[in-house]
Motif scaffolding. Structure first.
Motif, short mmCIF file in Angstrom:
data_model
loop_
_atom_site.label_atom_id
_atom_site.label_comp_id
_atom_site.label_asym_id
_atom_site.label_seq_id
_atom_site.Cartn_x
_atom_site.Cartn_y
_atom_site.Cartn_z
N THR A 165 0.77 -1.15 -0.04
CA THR A 165 -0.01 0.09 0.00
C THR A 165 0.88 1.04 0.06
O THR A 165 1.79 1.42 0.84
N ALA A 202 -3.01 0.46 -3.69
CA ALA A 202 -2.58 -0.88 -3.52
C ALA A 202 -1.79 -0.86 -4.79
O ALA A 202 -2.19 -0.65 -5.98
N GLN A 226 -6.94 5.03 7.66
CA GLN A 226 -7.39 4.08 6.79
C GLN A 226 -6.11 3.64 6.23
O GLN A 226 -6.10 2.22 5.79
N ARG A 227 -5.22 4.33 5.91
CA ARG A 227 -3.92 3.77 5.44
C ARG A 227 -3.19 2.80 6.52
O ARG A 227 -2.77 1.72 5.88
N ASP A 234 -4.84 0.70 8.42
CA ASP A 234 -5.56 -0.52 8.52
C ASP A 234 -5.24 -1.18 7.23
O ASP A 234 -5.06 -2.56 7.31
N LYS A 235 -5.28 -0.59 6.17
CA LYS A 235 -5.00 -1.24 4.98
C LYS A 235 -3.52 -1.85 4.93
O LYS A 235 -3.34 -3.00 4.47
N THR A 245 -2.69 -6.13 4.85
CA THR A 245 -2.41 -6.54 3.61
C THR A 245 -1.05 -6.36 3.03
O THR A 245 -0.59 -7.23 1.88
#
Length: 144
Positions: free
Chosen positions: A8, A15, A47-48, A50-51, A55
């Motif tokens: 990310t 992504a 948000q970044r 968590d992403k 992932t």
């Protein structure tokens, strides 16, 4: 894409996928063009955070800090040194627990500065307190 890595972009949240063999070539974000693995510490939002923590293919170490915290400000240059030293092995980010209180509540953060290492979509280890760069590097290497 065989042996593809997913990262990310910590700057824009895009992504990205690229061949693992090209990690040392300095892959760039397909959206904003910034380097994905540059050895810098990037300030991120929830948000970044968590992403990326859930992932990303490369380990991510996040500094949970606040602007009013003296030890946090003292450790910031040491965290940046460790980021440069571990470029290509892990990425480094920081999140302001004052601004993103929901993240610190969800992660049950009771004191700062706190470093959390993520790998494979999960939390691997925590390190509390202000630390010199050598301690931060040893912590990351120990858990990878």
């Amino acid at each position: 894409m065989e042996n593809a890595l997913r990262l990310t972009c910590l700057s824009c949240g895009q992504a990205n996928r690229f061949p693992a063999a090209r990690l040392d070539a300095g892959p760039k974000c397909a959206k904003c063009g910034l380097l994905l693995v540059d050895g810098d510490v990037i300030a991120i939002g929830h948000q970044r955070h968590d992403k990326a923590t859930q992932t990303d293919a490369l380990p991510l170490i996040v500094d949970y800090w606040a602007p009013w915290c003296g030890p946090c400000r003292t450790m910031a240059p040491e965290f940046a040194k460790a980021a440069k030293a571990l470029r290509g092995q892990a990425r480094f980010a920081k999140i302001d627990t004052e601004q993103y209180q929901a993240v610190s509540q969800r992660l049950q953060i009771r004191g700062i500065p706190l470093l959390i290492l993520y790998a494979g979509g999960r939390e691997v280890a925590r390190l509390s307190g202000a630390r010199p760069s050598a301690d931060i590097e040893a912590f990351v290497r120990q858990h990878l």
